[in-house]
Design an enzyme around this catalytic site. Structure first.
Site, PDB file in Angstrom:
ATOM      1  N   CYS A 135      40.924 -12.923-119.158  1.00 43.23           N
ATOM      2  CA  CYS A 135      39.845 -14.069-118.943  1.00 43.23           C
ATOM      3  C   CYS A 135      38.874 -13.563-117.886  1.00 43.23           C
ATOM      4  O   CYS A 135      38.515 -12.388-117.598  1.00 43.23           O
ATOM      5  CB  CYS A 135      40.641 -15.367-118.712  1.00 43.23           C
ATOM      6  SG  CYS A 135      39.209 -16.761-118.931  1.00 43.23           S
ATOM      7  N   HIS A 136      38.622 -14.496-116.928  1.00 46.24           N
ATOM      8  CA  HIS A 136      37.900 -14.162-115.592  1.00 46.24           C
ATOM      9  C   HIS A 136      38.477 -13.276-114.708  1.00 46.24           C
ATOM     10  O   HIS A 136      38.021 -12.556-113.783  1.00 46.24           O
ATOM     11  CB  HIS A 136      37.340 -15.446-114.795  1.00 46.24           C
ATOM     12  CG  HIS A 136      36.383 -16.210-115.598  1.00 46.24           C
ATOM     13  ND1 HIS A 136      36.890 -17.391-116.246  1.00 46.24           N
ATOM     14  CD2 HIS A 136      35.242 -16.381-115.595  1.00 46.24           C
ATOM     15  CE1 HIS A 136      35.831 -17.946-116.774  1.00 46.24           C
ATOM     16  NE2 HIS A 136      34.729 -17.346-116.266  1.00 46.24           N
ATOM     17  N   GLU A 166      31.479 -18.523-121.891  1.00 45.07           N
ATOM     18  CA  GLU A 166      30.962 -19.211-120.642  1.00 45.07           C
ATOM     19  C   GLU A 166      29.965 -20.428-120.850  1.00 45.07           C
ATOM     20  O   GLU A 166      30.056 -21.320-120.152  1.00 45.07           O
ATOM     21  CB  GLU A 166      30.292 -17.997-119.850  1.00 45.07           C
ATOM     22  CG  GLU A 166      30.167 -18.605-118.305  1.00 45.07           C
ATOM     23  CD  GLU A 166      31.729 -18.837-117.657  1.00 45.07           C
ATOM     24  OE1 GLU A 166      32.011 -19.711-117.282  1.00 45.07           O
ATOM     25  OE2 GLU A 166      32.197 -17.738-117.124  1.00 45.07           O
TER      26      GLU A 166
END
Length: 229
Positions: A135-136, A166
């Site tokens: 993910c991030h 997002e």
């Protein structure tokens, strides 16, 4: 026995706002559950060391499972991950055969452009180890360059939190940059599947997961392709 190094965020808020962020629990817990089930050992670290905040949204029942809760409520995770994470700059890369960057929006502030993270990641990579993110967490890789000054993920097939995800998360205006965009700027071959569905991809030593639902998938690829350490 060499271990897997789990990288966590120290960031509690979105920039200067009062909106809380932090580690997305399942992104650490699912991965850890799976690799420990297969006999691997882990250490937990952050840039500053010490306390690791949890994103309050990740504690909602929607994002919980018996596997996540088993890790979350364990004394080991509470103590070594959330209360007393190791400081990255204090660690010896030779102790690890893999590094795993967890996510949560907090990492967008304290993962990029960190010399300690760059150093240990490059060392593990040069040792032939696995470089992983979810993910991030990909934000931890987008600014790392090798000894020749090339981005480490240049020309690598990777995935991470997408621009569309997002937007769907409702945090588009709160983040300092978009993970997908930064990965592409670093020369990565960014791939993705449908939003918020489990997806992980491997390109040599790189194993990356698209979103919070991908922790098991990243772990499965590591287990499949690495010897027992």
């Amino acid at each position: 026995m060499k271990k897997i190094l789990i990288i966590l965020t120290n960031t509690r808020y979105y920039g200067n706002s009062k909106d809380k962020t932090g580690l997305w629990l399942a992104e650490a817990a699912e991965f850890v559950y799976k690799v420990q089930e297969h006999g691997y050992q882990v250490d937990y670290a952050s840039v500053n060391g010490g306390e690791v905040p949890l994103d309050p949204r990740s504690l909602k029942s929607t994002y919980r499972s018996k596997e996540v809760d088993e890790i979350y409520y364990s004394n080991d995770f509470q103590n070594r991950a959330l209360e007393h994470s190791l400081k990255v700059s204090d660690l010896d890369p030779q102790d690890y055969f893999a590094i795993y960057y967890t996510g949560g929006h907090g990492v967008l502030w304290d993962f990029p452009n960190q010399p300690a993270l760059s150093s240990i990641t490059n060392s593990i990579f040069k040792q032939g180890g696995f470089i992983m993110s979810i993910c991030h967490g990909l934000a931890g890789l987008v600014t790392i360059k090798d000894d020749q000054g090339n981005y480490l993920i240049n020309n690598k097939k990777i995935t991470g939190f997408t621009n569309f995800e997002e937007i769907l998360s409702g945090k588009l205006l709160k983040v300092p940059f978009l993970t997908e965009n930064q990965a592409k700027k670093a020369g990565a071959k960014f791939v993705q599947k449908r939003p918020f569905a489990s997806f992980a991809v491997q390109d040599g030593q790189f194993i990356t997961g698209q979103n919070p639902m991908s922790g098991f998938a990243v772990a499965d690829l590591l287990i499949k392709n690495s010897p027992k350490h």
